[in-house]
Design a protein around this motif. Structure first.
Motif, mmCIF file in Angstrom:
data_model
loop_
_atom_site.group_PDB
_atom_site.id
_atom_site.type_symbol
_atom_site.label_atom_id
_atom_site.label_comp_id
_atom_site.label_asym_id
_atom_site.label_seq_id
_atom_site.Cartn_x
_atom_site.Cartn_y
_atom_site.Cartn_z
ATOM 1 N N PRO A 114 0.863 -1.142 0.085
ATOM 2 C CA PRO A 114 -0.043 0.010 0.087
ATOM 3 C C PRO A 114 0.945 1.362 0.132
ATOM 4 N N VAL A 115 2.043 1.065 0.740
ATOM 5 C CA VAL A 115 2.943 2.299 0.613
ATOM 6 C C VAL A 115 4.437 2.076 -0.576
ATOM 7 N N TRP A 116 3.998 1.420 -1.718
ATOM 8 C CA TRP A 116 5.048 1.000 -2.525
ATOM 9 C C TRP A 116 5.739 2.249 -2.945
ATOM 10 N N GLU A 117 5.100 3.698 -3.190
ATOM 11 C CA GLU A 117 6.021 4.956 -3.611
ATOM 12 C C GLU A 117 6.988 5.027 -2.456
ATOM 13 N N ARG A 118 7.124 4.634 -1.313
ATOM 14 C CA ARG A 118 7.909 4.799 -0.352
ATOM 15 C C ARG A 118 9.227 4.229 -0.602
ATOM 16 N N PHE A 119 9.230 3.100 -1.434
ATOM 17 C CA PHE A 119 10.433 2.282 -1.896
ATOM 18 C C PHE A 119 11.154 3.023 -2.769
ATOM 19 N N LEU A 120 10.517 3.988 -3.382
ATOM 20 C CA LEU A 120 11.120 4.652 -4.601
ATOM 21 C C LEU A 120 12.076 5.762 -4.334
ATOM 22 N N ASP A 126 17.419 9.234 -12.888
ATOM 23 C CA ASP A 126 16.484 8.408 -13.156
ATOM 24 C C ASP A 126 15.254 8.892 -12.091
ATOM 25 N N PRO A 127 14.082 9.398 -12.544
ATOM 26 C CA PRO A 127 13.095 10.029 -11.854
ATOM 27 C C PRO A 127 12.364 8.951 -11.080
ATOM 28 N N VAL A 128 12.517 7.733 -11.383
ATOM 29 C CA VAL A 128 11.678 6.717 -10.762
ATOM 30 C C VAL A 128 13.020 5.547 -10.506
ATOM 31 N N LEU A 129 13.750 5.615 -9.460
ATOM 32 C CA LEU A 129 14.692 4.836 -9.207
ATOM 33 C C LEU A 129 14.183 3.623 -8.333
ATOM 34 N N CYS A 130 14.240 2.424 -8.843
ATOM 35 C CA CYS A 130 13.587 1.278 -8.480
ATOM 36 C C CYS A 130 14.658 0.285 -7.695
ATOM 37 N N GLN A 131 15.453 0.769 -7.126
ATOM 38 C CA GLN A 131 16.641 -0.077 -6.457
ATOM 39 C C GLN A 131 16.045 -0.792 -5.301
ATOM 40 N N HIS A 132 15.239 -0.287 -4.718
ATOM 41 C CA HIS A 132 14.658 -0.820 -3.519
ATOM 42 C C HIS A 132 13.304 -1.882 -3.507
ATOM 43 N N THR A 133 12.683 -1.781 -4.898
ATOM 44 C CA THR A 133 11.660 -2.609 -5.288
ATOM 45 C C THR A 133 12.144 -4.014 -5.740
ATOM 46 N N SER A 134 11.071 -4.998 -5.554
ATOM 47 C CA SER A 134 11.581 -6.219 -6.213
ATOM 48 C C SER A 134 11.453 -6.522 -7.809
ATOM 49 N N SER A 135 10.298 -5.796 -8.145
ATOM 50 C CA SER A 135 10.287 -5.441 -9.727
ATOM 51 C C SER A 135 10.650 -6.718 -10.537
ATOM 52 N N PRO A 136 10.063 -7.791 -10.267
ATOM 53 C CA PRO A 136 10.270 -9.031 -11.124
ATOM 54 C C PRO A 136 9.704 -8.868 -12.594
ATOM 55 N N LEU A 137 10.572 -9.418 -13.548
ATOM 56 C CA LEU A 137 10.350 -8.992 -14.955
ATOM 57 C C LEU A 137 9.164 -10.057 -15.627
ATOM 58 N N GLY A 138 8.113 -9.608 -15.891
ATOM 59 C CA GLY A 138 6.889 -10.124 -16.446
ATOM 60 C C GLY A 138 6.988 -10.356 -17.966
ATOM 61 N N ASN A 139 6.363 -10.899 -18.598
ATOM 62 C CA ASN A 139 6.308 -11.204 -20.146
ATOM 63 C C ASN A 139 4.896 -11.131 -20.651
ATOM 64 N N GLY A 140 4.625 -10.687 -21.846
ATOM 65 C CA GLY A 140 3.376 -10.871 -22.646
ATOM 66 C C GLY A 140 3.708 -10.858 -23.890
ATOM 67 N N ALA A 141 2.799 -11.679 -24.732
ATOM 68 C CA ALA A 141 2.877 -11.944 -26.142
ATOM 69 C C ALA A 141 1.472 -11.050 -26.806
#
Length: 306
Positions: A114-120, A126-141
């Motif tokens: 719920p407070v995901w933005e605090r991890f940025l 980089d205006p959105v630095l995601c070094q503290h988030t899990s950020s798993p790579l999904g995929n789509g076709a």
């Protein structure tokens, strides 16, 4: 090949359908043009706020109590990329995707918190630095049938994220599929491991299409990589591929009725480009970004022909 193209929202809040294109490959890359650097350098960095960091376990425990079927599987973490844009002595485009290791538990506790933005932690670079988030790579076709229709699923109301929304078939490349559970592999095998992970990037999207649509693997062309988009809400990244199917849309519908993962969706649509564009407002941002990547590929091919 372009990067950092963004869909801006006029309102102050983050729309679930807004996205950023991290990598765009309108010429569509073959497996020989895409490589992977798998290393713990690209793993998530714990947040210095101990209370925030501890909330990851608390959120997971709460979710697990309410849903006994939750499974904490390993995932590949998106950590950026390097590219050769075809300049110099080598005229071919080459993309190297940087991947670390994460898990579903950390994804739930960071990106889906719920407070995901605090991890940025924004920076000048980089205006959105995601070094503290899990950020798993999904995929789509983006799957195109023999009669030039695009396949789109409507998600079930029982799924955890975006129930009832339209999506392309997809999921995640899976570390377990190639025997990766940690970074504790022989350093001498690094090149072999990178090759295995790169192959899993392409193999996994075929698996997802087969499981979610129900068509046989033999009906699908080898995937062409078209880019990576990131949903602005929860900063979730996903790699997208273009695949041709040698079946027409009526035949595909028959296969869908017995799809292995059919419970994840309630209906399969085979639509034109115009109809698909009208459906994008009901897509999660990363999938709306997937449509943008597909449209760039189509427009590029048209410009070459003309």
């Amino acid at each position: 090949m372009a990067n950092e193209e963004e869909e801006e929202e006029a309102s102050g809040c983050i729309s679930p359908s807004s996205f950023t294109l991290l990598v765009s490959c309108p010429s569509a890359l073959s497996p020989s043009q895409v490589s992977v650097a798998f290393c713990d350098t690209y793993d998530r960095i714990p947040h210095p706020d101990i209370i925030l960091e501890n909330s990851i376990s608390q959120i997971w425990e709460q979710r697990a109590q309410n849903n006994k079927s939750l499974f904490n599987g390993k995932k590949f973490r998106y950590g950026g990329y390097t590219l050769h844009d075809g300049s110099g002595s080598d005229p071919e485009h080459h993309l190297c995707i940087h991947l670390g290791l994460t898990d579903y538990r950390t994804f739930v506790g960071t990106n889906l918190s719920p407070v995901w933005e605090r991890f940025l932690v924004p920076s000048e670079d980089d205006p959105v630095l995601c070094q503290h988030t899990s950020s798993p790579l999904g995929n789509g076709a983006v799957v195109e049938t023999l009669d030039k229709k695009i396949l789109v699923l409507q998600r079930s109301n029982n799924v955890g994220e975006f129930p009832g929304h339209f999506v392309f078939p997809g999921g995640h490349p899976e570390p377990q599929e190639i025997g990766i559970t940690s970074h504790q592999h022989d350093k001498e095998l690094t090149e072999s491991t990178n090759s295995d992970v790169s192959r899993e990037m392409f193999d996994s999207i075929i698996r997802e299409v087969v499981e979610e649509i129900g068509v046989p693997p033999s009906s699908l062309s080898f995937p062409a990589f078209i880019g990576i988009s990131r949903r602005n809400l929860n900063v979730r990244p996903a790699a997208f591929f273009f695949i041709k199917c040698c079946l027409d849309s009526k035949d595909v519908q028959q296969f869908y009725s017995s799809a292995q993962d059919g419970y994840e969706s309630t209906q399969l649509y085979a639509v034109s480009m115009v109809d698909l564009e009208n459906m994008t407002s009901r897509m999660p941002g990363c999938h709306r970004g997937g449509f943008a990547l597909y449209k760039l590929m189509v427009d590029t091919r048209k410009s070459i022909i003309t």
